[in-house]
Scaffold this active site. Structure first.
Site: not given
Ligand SMILES: *Cc1c(COP(=O)(O)O)cnc(C)c1O
Length: 818
Positions: A487, A713
């Site tokens: 999955k 940043y």
């Protein structure tokens, strides 16, 4: 060379059943190979958890007639000829040793901890102008790989290069008997992680056994080894030929001088002095080059030739890689070598990995087959035909000459010519094997056909998945079935490629979360039964159409499914009943059981294929009691259901950590998930698993900032001294959590840890490389061996599952097999 059946019997020490009177032309151990045919002798090898006897029936259907087995599988007794032996691997090795003994030319045997394959490939390059060389393909150096390599020797060869790799005591003797080297090479012996050996001395002694009948041994002088050599009675080597960077008493003394991007080596041997250049600077490459030089010296090559050839050594790429190509193609990149043996291997790999019905091969001229071109291309043509290749694109003067040998073949005289016609070739929806000798520069073809994405890739090691599967199988009873969970795109590691591998390993079931995951696997040709854990009502039609098997967890779901089943007049359509035993996520609880039974009883539209539940605490010892109570409840509810329905569905409740911690609850099947991908929540168990995924990127730029300057940043990293910063093009959009920045996480560059500094950006992150010797373009490991996914999960206070499945789809997955 062909052998008569009675001869084979003798060589193998076998008892024969059946009387096929043909001849044996090829040996096979790979049930998937399309090269298996009536002249194949198939050895059914038995590994700790893999037993090739299970493939025999299918092979007989495909026309294979002769098998070496340890027992004749039930009901196949009169269907083929069986050579029954005690141990099929021993028999294969005996067969190879016999074959080897028929040839008298020099054979170089290589062993050591590092460098074997590179030295072998380089020697092949350096010596091939004078010799017809047979060599181990790739790194075929194991107990199985060595016999297969040696069995490829034919009458035209006049030099052999075979590597031998061992991982524990008593293995080398066997390889020696097969390779029978006349010249020995001991490459770098290393000291690290050798679980199979008591100590370094034992390891060296075991390795030296490869040379017990060699006339000459080439090695790097070193006190340890000299001591062992002088006191090791088993060793019959007549001449030792040593080299050293440090010890002037070695036969060849080497000093090195680094230049821009190469190294000058000053060689002193006896009274001779000379210099050579090699295009490398790293220690390992220099050692490997000197080892090659030693062989050239012992073969009495003149200095000029040595200088000319060594200058052209090149990086060796040994792995076959699977990549996504343009127009929905899949590429198998084997663009660095082209000989007959490795073509066979590559074609087998192509078959095992093909994702499309159409198979194309781009092939350069082939060298060193030991055969005349006429014979060679006739054999290549046979291979191409038996492998059902739809089109062959040949590149090179020789293959162009033999174009008429092939059907559906286009040829070009050189790679440039191919590029002129690239557009007309219309590559789309096909699997393409790209296989060329180095100087054809097929890496340019790979680059042109590869889907363009950024430099970050997740490399997935298919061998490791096989290994991990075997490991968990070994913990189970032999009769317990295996459902492999694929999955979430195989826990982020890739859907189809992994499913295909699992199908080969004959797992019993695949498990996916949603119907569309199952549909794409079925569309790609997976034939294993697939259970869908979370089928939505809206997907029931598709589930039926694609023969997927739904997990049914509620009366509402069951009734909805039955309605469709009735309309479609289904008969005994397989469904899986999920019981809630304490997880409280999905499933029928005890109070719904009666009603469930009423609905199912006598219903012939569906049939309960399995009953399952899921443990909430299989990984937490402190909740052991709870897990036991779940297993007990599962036992009670499932028994009730089985009695009421008067049937015996498969029962299963264990996931990976359940297999490890509650083996008594294995019932008829287990559902293996994260363990397959190399992760255990138990440190001890983790040691036995192999790393599957390596997330890699490169350094885009390096700069040095001064004290007081900042990175990224918000200026969250402030340098307090001159600091070298490298920028890596991977960020949170690729699935790297922003919380991992600002000094918490690290990546690995040239085997050293580089701490992430500043905030992680959307597509980039920055690391401190002040103390690391690196340059722009160098490879960066985000996770893999180190840091491991488990470590990152710990740092981020989450679980490895989340790290793995977060890696975004824009990160290209590359699958490889060693
Ligand atoms: C995901 C899943 C598994 C596999 O769990 P792992 O811990 O990865 O082994 C098993 N069963 C169910 C129902 C699952 O959802």
């Amino acid at each position: 060379m062909t052998l008569s059946i009675s001869n084979i019997e003798k060589i193998l020490h076998a008892k024969r059943f059946g009387d096929y009177n043909g001849s044996i032309e090829t040996i096979s151990i790979d049930s998937r190979s399309l090269q298996n045919n009536k002249n194949t002798l198939f050895f059914a090898l038995v590994g700790p958890n893999n037993d090739a006897h299970i493939y025999i029936e299918a092979l007989i259907d495909k026309g294979v007639q002769n098998f070496v087995v340890s027992h004749i599988p039930e009901q196949l007794a009169n269907k083929a000829t069986f050579f029954v032996v005690e141990n099929t691997l021993d028999a294969l090795q005996r067969y190879a040793a016999y074959h080897r003994s028929l040839f008298k030319f020099p054979v170089i045997g290589l062993t050591g901890s590092n460098g074997k394959t590179i030295v072998k490939e380089w020697l092949n390059f350096l010596l091939s102008p004078e010799f017809n060389i047979i060599r181990s393909p790739k790194s075929y150096n194991s107990q199985v790989g060595v016999p297969l390599s040696v069995l490829a020797i034919n009458e035209m060869h006049n030099l052999g290069l075979f590597e031998a790799g061992i991982s524990k005591m008593n293995e080398m003797e066997k390889l020696e008997a097969i390779i029978q080297p006349t010249i020995g090479i001991l490459t770098n012996i290393g000291s690290a992680h050798d679980e199979g050996f008591e100590d370094l001395e034992k390891k060296i002694k075991e390795k030296l056994l490869l040379f017990q009948h060699s006339k000459l041994l080439i090695y790097q002088k070193n006190k340890n080894i000299d001591l062992i050599l002088s006191s090791f009675p088993l060793l019959g080597v007549r001449v030792l030929f040593s080299w050293s960077f440090a010890d002037e008493t070695a036969d060849v003394f080497v000093s090195k001088k680094a230049m821009d991007d190469k190294t000058i080596l000053q060689i002193r041997t006896g009274k001779d002095h000379f210099e050579i250049q090699i295009p490398f600077q790293d220690e390992a490459s220099i050692e490997n080059a000197v080892t090659c030089l030693m062989v050239l010296l012992s073969f009495k090559y003149d200095q000029k030739t040595i200088q000319n050839r060594m200058e052209w050594l090149y990086p060796v790429e040994m792995r076959l890689k699977v990549k996504n190509g343009i127009n929905n193609t899949t590429l198998i990149d084997d663009s660095y070598s082209c000989d007959f043996q490795s073509l066979k291997i590559a074609l087998d790999f192509l078959e095992s990995q093909k994702q499309h019905q159409t198979k194309t091969v781009i092939l350069s001229d082939i060298f060193q087959s030991g055969l005349s071109n006429q014979e060679l291309y006739a054999k290549v043509s046979q291979l191409i035909t038996s492998n059902k290749i739809h089109r062959l694109i040949g590149i090179g003067e020789t293959i162009s000459e033999f174009k008429s040998q092939f059907t559906n073949c286009i040829t070009y005289r050189n790679t440039a010519d191919f590029f002129l016609h690239l557009k007309e070739l219309n590559f789309a929806n096909e699997t393409i094997l790209i296989k060329g000798a180095r100087h054809f520069q097929f890496e340019e073809i790979v680059a042109a056909l590869e889907e363009k994405t950024h430099e970050t890739v997740l490399e997935v090691n298919l061998n490791s998945i096989s290994h991990n599967l075997s490991f968990f199988k070994s913990k189970l009873k032999p009769t317990t079935k295996m459902m492999a969970m694929v999955k979430a795109f195989g826990y982020g590691s890739g859907g189809f490629e992994i499913a295909k591998l699992l199908e080969h390993h004959k797992v019993d079931y695949l498990g996916v979360a949603f119907a569309d995951e199952g549909i794409s696997l079925k569309n790609a040709g997976i034939t294993l039964p697939i259970m869908v854990l979370n089928p939505e009502t809206t997907s029931f039609s598709a589930i039926i159409q694609y023969n997927l098997e739904p997990e049914i967890y509620s009366l509402k779901g069951l009734n909805a499914f039955l309605q469709i089943a009735e309309k479609r007049k289904l008969k005994h359509f397989p469904i899986h009943i999920k019981l809630d035993t304490g997880m409280h996520r999905l499933g029928f609880s005890e109070e719904n059981l009666e009603e469930l039974i009423t609905v199912l009883k006598g219903n012939s539209f569906v049939s309960v294929k399995s009953i399952l539940s899921h443990l909430a605490t299989s990984d937490a010892i402190e909740h052991k009691e709870f897990a036991h109570s779940q297993i007990d409840l599962f036992e009670r509810l499932s028994s009730k259901l089985m009695i009421a329905l008067n049937s015996k569905p498969i029962r299963h409740i264990l996931n990976t950590s359940g297999i490890s911690n509650f083996p008594e609850g294995q019932y008829d099947m287990v559902r293996l998930g994260i363990g397959l991908y190399g992760i255990s929540n138990d440190a001890e168990e983790q040691k036995y698993l192999e790393n599957v995924g390596t997330l890699k990127s490169i350094i885009s730029q390096i700069r040095t900032i001064q004290a007081g300057e900042s990175v990224g940043y918000g200026r969250r990293f402030l340098a307090d001294k001159p600091t070298k910063i490298a920028t890596i093009p991977i960020g949170y959009a690729d699935g790297i959590s922003r919380h991992w920045g600002n000094g918490l996480g690290f990546v690995t560059i040239n085997k050293q840890q580089a701490t992430i500094v500043g905030s992680i950006c959307m597509d980039m992150l920055m690391v401190d490389v002040t103390k690391i010797n690196c340059k722009e373009g160098d490879s960066v490991i985000i996770f893999g061996e180190s840091p491991s996914v488990s470590l990152i999960a710990e740092q981020l206070r989450t679980i490895p599952y989340e790290i793995l499945t977060s890696i975004s789809q824009r990160v290209k997955r590359i699958f490889f097999r060693e």
